[in-house]
Design an enzyme around this catalytic site. Structure first.
Site, PDB file in Angstrom:
ATOM      1  N   GLY A  39      44.263  35.923  31.303  1.00 58.19           N
ATOM      2  CA  GLY A  39      43.311  35.213  32.146  1.00 58.19           C
ATOM      3  C   GLY A  39      43.859  35.339  33.525  1.00 58.19           C
ATOM      4  N   THR A  40      43.079  35.820  34.454  1.00 60.49           N
ATOM      5  CA  THR A  40      43.770  36.428  35.561  1.00 60.49           C
ATOM      6  C   THR A  40      42.914  36.508  36.799  1.00 60.49           C
ATOM      7  OG1 THR A  40      45.311  38.260  35.762  1.00 60.49           O
ATOM      8  CG2 THR A  40      43.068  38.820  35.399  1.00 60.49           C
ATOM      9  N   SER A  41      43.555  36.892  37.919  1.00 60.09           N
ATOM     10  CA  SER A  41      42.807  37.307  39.101  1.00 60.09           C
ATOM     11  C   SER A  41      43.372  38.642  39.526  1.00 60.09           C
ATOM     12  CB  SER A  41      43.002  36.308  40.235  1.00 60.09           C
ATOM     13  OG  SER A  41      42.813  35.013  39.791  1.00 60.09           O
TER      14      SER A  41
END
Lengths: 139, 240
Positions: free
Chosen positions: B17-19
């Protein structure tokens, strides 16, 4: 067949006659009796399907990669070499090992369970040499 | 017949889960990512490197399932090495992106992987390709991805201009990622960036205590009243 599948997909084959098939691919009523629904409808587990198809899927992916990079000749030659080496003039039921095929498949430096578990206990089932020769020659 | 929900991770799987983000400028591209990997609510790795080298001047940013993206990145890395041997020169970024896209599309029922491919090649210069969940390929001047990207689309649309130079682009990436990390629970940690140009790849690192700060918010209840008696009013107790 142009896909780069990495892992086996979910194959839904709800019915099969493979275990009792004769050389025509149909159910052999003479040997195994009439067809029964219980024997034919098989719901195999997804884990089992995945494990059984694992090596073939990985191999297909590598061959597909080679086809895209080097051209159609590359997987053709690889498969041709494997086929040449697999031709075995002996009776199929006798214990046999194919070192050349192991080398081509990359298994020559790999130890699997069958390689070190006791091999004398393997010959439990009676050798039906006639049925096996029939199967082989009908190829 | 069971339906396959590709958006949901298989149970126990580690989630990126990330940017992630990539922006091109005149001489190259800047790729950036946060550094958090979660398994449910546990942060499995708080200093992850999501910027993966697939070739000398081609990097990919990975989001989605950590296992799936690592497997694909390994395969593409192998593929590009063979490609370089056959052609004798570094592969174009378009080639790398297309290979990623083939893998993602052919395996779309089994994968959960959102990838951004960016790099520099001598035919086209810098380029950024976005490959979201279904396995489509989109060439864009800038791309954001991952769960944190949803919070910063507005900021990116308002701030991006064509013709930024290298420092402005690095600033843009840093600010965007900091904003995404401050609002998204699955993004956080440090900011890692790579600046890819013709000459070299430069890695930049922004530790967690030096992230750009924006409006942090403050508790408003009971602080603004000029009348002292009202200011001392206690907040209403809510029954549990």
């Amino acid at each position: 067949m142009d896909s780069l599948r990495i892992v086996p997909g979910r194959e839904t084959k709800p019915a099969t006659v493979q275990d009792t098939s004769n050389s025509f691919g149909l159910h052999d009523a003479l040997k195994y009796g009439p067809r029964s629904l219980a024997a034919e409808v098989t719901k195999t587990s997804t884990v089992r399907d995945r494990l059984e198809n694992w090596e073939a899927t990985q191999d297909n992916m590598k061959l597909q990669m080679q086809r895209q990079l080097f051209g159609l000749h590359m997987p053709m030659r690889i498969l041709m070499e494997r086929k040449i080496v697999s031709q075995n003039p002996h009776m199929p039921i006798l214990p046999q090992s194919n070192l050349h095929l192991d080398i081509l498949m990359g298994r020559d430096e790999v130890l699997d369970c069958a390689d070190f578990m006791g091999s004398a206990a393997e010959m439990v089932q009676p050798m039906d040499i006639h049925a096996d020769m029939e199967k082989k020659l009908r190829m | 017949m069971e339906t396959i929900d590709i958006a949901r991770l298989k149970s126990g799987e580690v989630n990126l889960g990330t940017s992630i983000m990539a922006v091109q400028f005149k001489d190259g591209v800047v790729v950036g990512a946060d550094s958090r990997t979660t398994t449910g609510s546990y942060i499995a790795n708080r200093v992850t490197d999501k910027l993966t080298h697939v070739h000398d001047r081609i990097y990919c940013c990975r989001s989605g399932s950590a296992a799936d993206t690592q497997a694909i990145a390994d395969l593409v890395h192998y593929y590009l090495q063979l490609n370089t041997q056959m052609s004798g020169s570094p592969p174009p970024v378009h080639t790398a992106a297309t290979i990623f896209q083939k893998f993602c599309y052919d395996n779309k029922d089994a994968l959960s992987a959102g990838i951004i491919v960016a790099g520099w090649d001598k035919e086209v210069g810098p380029s950024v390709y976005n490959i979201p969940l279904g396995g489509g390929l989109f060439k864009q001047p800038w791309a954001i991805g991952g769960s944190g990207s949803t919070y910063v689309y507005g900021y990116c649309d308002a701030t991006y201009r064509d013709g930024m130079n290298r420092d402005e682009t690095v600033e843009f990436v840093k600010n965007t990622l900091a904003l995404a990390m401050s609002r998204d629970g699955s993004s956080g940690g440090v900011i890692r960036m790579c600046v890819i140009t013709e000459d070299k790849v430069e890695r930049l690192f922004v530790p967690g205590d030096q992230l750009p700060k924006f409006w942090q918010g403050r508790e408003v209840l009971g602080t603004d009243h000029k009348d002292a008696s009202l200011a001392s009013a206690v907040a209403m107790a809510v029954d549990a």
